[in-house]
Design a protein around this motif. Structure first.
Motif, PDB file in Angstrom:
ATOM      1  N   LEU A  68      -0.113   4.543  13.262  1.00 24.53           N
ATOM      2  CA  LEU A  68      -0.367   5.643  12.351  1.00 24.53           C
ATOM      3  C   LEU A  68       0.955   6.309  11.980  1.00 24.53           C
ATOM      4  CD1 LEU A  68      -2.673   7.319  11.017  1.00 24.53           C
ATOM      5  CD2 LEU A  68      -2.497   8.862  12.979  1.00 24.53           C
ATOM      6  N   CYS A  69       1.227   6.440  10.676  1.00 26.20           N
ATOM      7  CA  CYS A  69       2.527   6.988  10.274  1.00 26.20           C
ATOM      8  C   CYS A  69       2.435   7.693   8.921  1.00 26.20           C
ATOM      9  CB  CYS A  69       3.573   5.878  10.209  1.00 26.20           C
ATOM     10  SG  CYS A  69       3.254   4.649   8.931  1.00 26.20           S
ATOM     11  N   ASN A  70       3.524   8.386   8.569  1.00 29.01           N
ATOM     12  CA  ASN A  70       3.679   9.048   7.279  1.00 29.01           C
ATOM     13  C   ASN A  70       4.916   8.493   6.586  1.00 29.01           C
ATOM     14  OD1 ASN A  70       1.519  10.993   7.814  1.00 29.01           O
ATOM     15  ND2 ASN A  70       2.957  11.903   9.268  1.00 29.01           N
ATOM     16  N   LEU A  71       4.859   8.346   5.257  1.00 20.33           N
ATOM     17  CA  LEU A  71       5.966   7.810   4.470  1.00 20.33           C
ATOM     18  C   LEU A  71       6.310   8.799   3.361  1.00 20.33           C
ATOM     19  CD1 LEU A  71       4.433   4.240   3.985  1.00 20.33           C
ATOM     20  CD2 LEU A  71       6.080   4.906   5.739  1.00 20.33           C
ATOM     21  N   VAL A  72       7.575   9.195   3.276  1.00 18.11           N
ATOM     22  CA  VAL A  72       7.964  10.210   2.301  1.00 18.11           C
ATOM     23  C   VAL A  72       9.304   9.858   1.667  1.00 18.11           C
ATOM     24  CG1 VAL A  72       8.559  12.633   1.940  1.00 18.11           C
ATOM     25  CG2 VAL A  72       6.762  12.031   3.572  1.00 18.11           C
ATOM     26  N   CYS A  73       9.379   9.943   0.347  1.00 19.35           N
ATOM     27  CA  CYS A  73      10.642   9.857  -0.388  1.00 19.35           C
ATOM     28  C   CYS A  73      10.916  11.240  -0.965  1.00 19.35           C
ATOM     29  CB  CYS A  73      10.545   8.828  -1.516  1.00 19.35           C
ATOM     30  SG  CYS A  73      11.980   8.801  -2.609  1.00 19.35           S
ATOM     31  N   THR A  74      12.045  11.839  -0.593  1.00 15.06           N
ATOM     32  CA  THR A  74      12.334  13.209  -1.020  1.00 15.06           C
ATOM     33  C   THR A  74      12.736  13.304  -2.491  1.00 15.06           C
ATOM     34  OG1 THR A  74      14.565  12.912  -0.128  1.00 15.06           O
ATOM     35  CG2 THR A  74      12.948  14.003   1.283  1.00 15.06           C
ATOM     36  N   ASP A  75      13.464  12.283  -2.984  1.00 13.52           N
ATOM     37  CA  ASP A  75      13.904  12.303  -4.381  1.00 13.52           C
ATOM     38  C   ASP A  75      13.920  10.884  -4.944  1.00 13.52           C
ATOM     39  OD1 ASP A  75      14.950  13.215  -6.835  1.00 13.52           O
ATOM     40  OD2 ASP A  75      16.974  12.741  -6.171  1.00 13.52           O
ATOM     41  N   HIS A  76      14.821  10.069  -4.435  1.00 11.31           N
ATOM     42  CA  HIS A  76      14.859   8.656  -4.815  1.00 11.31           C
ATOM     43  C   HIS A  76      15.232   7.830  -3.590  1.00 11.31           C
ATOM     44  CE1 HIS A  76      19.165   9.551  -4.962  1.00 11.31           C
ATOM     45  NE2 HIS A  76      19.379   8.245  -4.897  1.00 11.31           N
ATOM     46  N   LEU A  77      14.808   6.588  -3.611  1.00  6.42           N
ATOM     47  CA  LEU A  77      15.005   5.714  -2.454  1.00  6.42           C
ATOM     48  C   LEU A  77      14.921   4.271  -2.926  1.00  6.42           C
ATOM     49  CD1 LEU A  77      15.130   5.843   0.750  1.00  6.42           C
ATOM     50  CD2 LEU A  77      12.664   5.494   0.690  1.00  6.42           C
ATOM     51  N   SER A  78      15.912   3.458  -2.582  1.00  4.51           N
ATOM     52  CA  SER A  78      15.830   2.031  -2.884  1.00  4.51           C
ATOM     53  C   SER A  78      15.859   1.268  -1.569  1.00  4.51           C
ATOM     54  CB  SER A  78      16.969   1.590  -3.808  1.00  4.51           C
ATOM     55  OG  SER A  78      18.226   1.878  -3.251  1.00  4.51           O
ATOM     56  N   GLN A  79      15.022   0.249  -1.493  1.00  3.61           N
ATOM     57  CA  GLN A  79      14.868  -0.465  -0.229  1.00  3.61           C
ATOM     58  C   GLN A  79      14.434  -1.909  -0.438  1.00  3.61           C
ATOM     59  OE1 GLN A  79      11.687   1.578   1.885  1.00  3.61           O
ATOM     60  NE2 GLN A  79      10.117   0.587   0.678  1.00  3.61           N
ATOM     61  N   TYR A  80      14.852  -2.754   0.507  1.00  5.46           N
ATOM     62  CA  TYR A  80      14.253  -4.056   0.700  1.00  5.46           C
ATOM     63  C   TYR A  80      13.098  -3.834   1.674  1.00  5.46           C
ATOM     64  CZ  TYR A  80      18.472  -6.201  -1.289  1.00  5.46           C
ATOM     65  OH  TYR A  80      19.503  -6.563  -2.117  1.00  5.46           O
ATOM     66  N   PHE A  81      11.994  -4.516   1.454  1.00  7.56           N
ATOM     67  CA  PHE A  81      10.894  -4.384   2.410  1.00  7.56           C
ATOM     68  C   PHE A  81      10.193  -5.726   2.580  1.00  7.56           C
ATOM     69  CE2 PHE A  81       8.512  -3.972  -1.524  1.00  7.56           C
ATOM     70  CZ  PHE A  81       7.302  -4.593  -1.239  1.00  7.56           C
ATOM     71  N   VAL A  82       9.590  -5.893   3.749  1.00  9.28           N
ATOM     72  CA  VAL A  82       8.770  -7.070   4.010  1.00  9.28           C
ATOM     73  C   VAL A  82       7.540  -6.614   4.785  1.00  9.28           C
ATOM     74  CG1 VAL A  82      10.021  -7.634   6.151  1.00  9.28           C
ATOM     75  CG2 VAL A  82       8.700  -9.414   4.972  1.00  9.28           C
ATOM     76  N   GLN A  83       6.401  -7.191   4.453  1.00  8.96           N
ATOM     77  CA  GLN A  83       5.141  -6.905   5.132  1.00  8.96           C
ATOM     78  C   GLN A  83       4.551  -8.233   5.600  1.00  8.96           C
ATOM     79  OE1 GLN A  83       3.965  -2.903   2.613  1.00  8.96           O
ATOM     80  NE2 GLN A  83       2.906  -4.784   2.086  1.00  8.96           N
ATOM     81  N   PHE A  84       4.046  -8.268   6.829  1.00  9.85           N
ATOM     82  CA  PHE A  84       3.571  -9.536   7.385  1.00  9.85           C
ATOM     83  C   PHE A  84       2.587  -9.291   8.516  1.00  9.85           C
ATOM     84  CE2 PHE A  84       7.546  -8.190   9.243  1.00  9.85           C
ATOM     85  CZ  PHE A  84       7.350  -8.293  10.602  1.00  9.85           C
ATOM     86  N   PHE A  85       1.697 -10.259   8.707  1.00  9.17           N
ATOM     87  CA  PHE A  85       0.736 -10.228   9.803  1.00  9.17           C
ATOM     88  C   PHE A  85       1.348 -10.877  11.044  1.00  9.17           C
ATOM     89  CE2 PHE A  85      -2.359  -9.989   6.256  1.00  9.17           C
ATOM     90  CZ  PHE A  85      -3.064  -8.870   6.668  1.00  9.17           C
ATOM     91  N   GLU A  86       0.916 -10.418  12.200  1.00  7.74           N
ATOM     92  CA  GLU A  86       1.298 -11.026  13.471  1.00  7.74           C
ATOM     93  C   GLU A  86       0.109 -11.804  14.018  1.00  7.74           C
ATOM     94  OE1 GLU A  86       3.051  -9.614  17.826  1.00  7.74           O
ATOM     95  OE2 GLU A  86       1.667  -8.315  16.736  1.00  7.74           O
ATOM     96  N   GLU A  87       0.373 -13.011  14.490  1.00  8.25           N
ATOM     97  CA  GLU A  87      -0.658 -13.813  15.135  1.00  8.25           C
ATOM     98  C   GLU A  87      -0.199 -14.114  16.558  1.00  8.25           C
ATOM     99  OE1 GLU A  87      -1.032 -17.172  12.589  1.00  8.25           O
ATOM    100  OE2 GLU A  87      -1.693 -15.978  10.866  1.00  8.25           O
ATOM    101  N   SER A  88      -1.068 -13.812  17.535  1.00  4.02           N
ATOM    102  CA  SER A  88      -0.695 -13.941  18.937  1.00  4.02           C
ATOM    103  C   SER A  88      -1.647 -14.877  19.660  1.00  4.02           C
ATOM    104  CB  SER A  88      -0.706 -12.571  19.612  1.00  4.02           C
ATOM    105  OG  SER A  88      -0.513 -12.679  20.994  1.00  4.02           O
ATOM    106  N   ALA A  89      -1.107 -15.866  20.347  1.00  2.67           N
ATOM    107  CA  ALA A  89      -1.932 -16.848  21.048  1.00  2.67           C
ATOM    108  C   ALA A  89      -2.703 -16.230  22.201  1.00  2.67           C
ATOM    109  CB  ALA A  89      -1.053 -17.997  21.565  1.00  2.67           C
TER     110      ALA A  89
END
Length: 295
Positions: A68-89
């Motif tokens: 659980l988290c909060n995400l805030v950009c105060t004015d401007h923000l540039s970013q690289y991002f990656v989103q991915f699922f984790e699979e665990s045996a």
């Protein structure tokens, strides 16, 4: 020679470079996938229930799945991002004991890895609407999984390798020790697999202990030593995690999700879901699409 088998793999969802404004402002975000950001310009904030981290150039940030988290950009923000699922045996996340946002200083190799990940996975950005009339007509996760399946072997292996390296930068031995008392008992590993496959079934401590021919109290103690939680709490957590995944990746009715995750009634499912995530299943489903598909 003792062989060490990697228990965790990752399934790419999105990767991109974006420029954000103050419209990037989301509260109580909780997603069934990981996020890693690298900030190269601007400022903002990322926080969980315990930590508040400033988003600043030159740093990497990770949000483990179901954090659980909060995400805030105060004015401007540039970013690289990656989103991915984790699979665990074995059913245990690398971050099972420390689901919190983390920050590390980036180095040149990290940055080049991120750029390479973007290069070999073109067209994996987020270009969706947050309008329910749009997103409820599509099952986006299946589309991304099909992209993974159609990827040539060289790119697939390189993608896996890069994700492992990036995640590895955030794995601290003192926080992510998986088996603090030696090798996990075979019977406990067997039960973990059984639980994950049978979340839709009744899973009592007595029944699970009987399956491995152990006294329920002894079984419960051994289970906690290995997983860090008693069986009842662990099973409830896995049921809610499965429900979050189904809410995010399907158009299955809430009543069917309750059945598929082992809840006796829709009301008990909704009550349990809100207790663990802080929001109702309906609110969660809406929020996942708004945050997950609108960067």
């Amino acid at each position: 020679m003792i062989k060490r088998v990697l228990q965790n793999t990752f399934s790419l969802l999105n990767v991109d470079y974006v420029k954000l404004t103050s419209k990037w402002n989301y509260r109580n975000v909780i997603s069934p996938y990981y996020r890693i950001y690298y900030i190269d310009e601007g400022s903002g904030m990322i926080s969980d229930q315990k930590n508040v981290l400033q988003l600043e150039p030159g740093y990497f940030y990770i949000i483990p799945s179901f954090t659980l988290c909060n995400l805030v950009c105060t004015d401007h923000l540039s970013q690289y991002f990656v989103q991915f699922f984790e699979e665990s045996a074995d059913g245990l996340s690398l971050f099972a004991r420390s689901r919190m946002v983390s920050k590390i200083r980036g180095n040149e190799l990290d940055i080049q890895l991120f750029k390479r990940l973007l290069e070999i996975n073109p067209g994996r950005g987020i270009n969706r609407s947050d309008d329910p009339k749009v997103y409820e007509k599509n099952i986006f996760y299946k589309e991304y999984q099909e992209l993974n399946n159609s990827q040539n072997m060289a790119s697939y292996l390189e993608t896996q390798g890069i994700l492992l390296q990036l995640v590895g930068r955030f794995v601290h031995p003192q926080l992510h020790l998986r088996h603090p008392v030696g090798q996990p008992p075979v019977k406990i590993v067997e039960i973990l697999g059984y639980i994950l496959v049978n979340l839709h079934q009744e899973l009592s401590v007595a029944m699970l202990a009987f399956r491995v021919n152990q006294n329920p109290d002894y079984f419960s103690r051994q289970f906690k030593i290995f997983t860090g939680e008693r069986p009842v709490k662990y099973i409830l957590g896995k049921r809610i995690e499965r429900a979050q995944y189904l809410l995010a990746t399907s158009r299955m009715p809430y009543s069917e999700i309750a059945i598929q995750t082992g809840f006796d009634s829709l009301s008990y499912f909704s009550k349990s879901f809100k207790k663990l995530t802080g929001m109702s299943p309906r609110a969660y489903k809406k929020q996942v699409y708004m945050v997950g598909f609108t960067m």
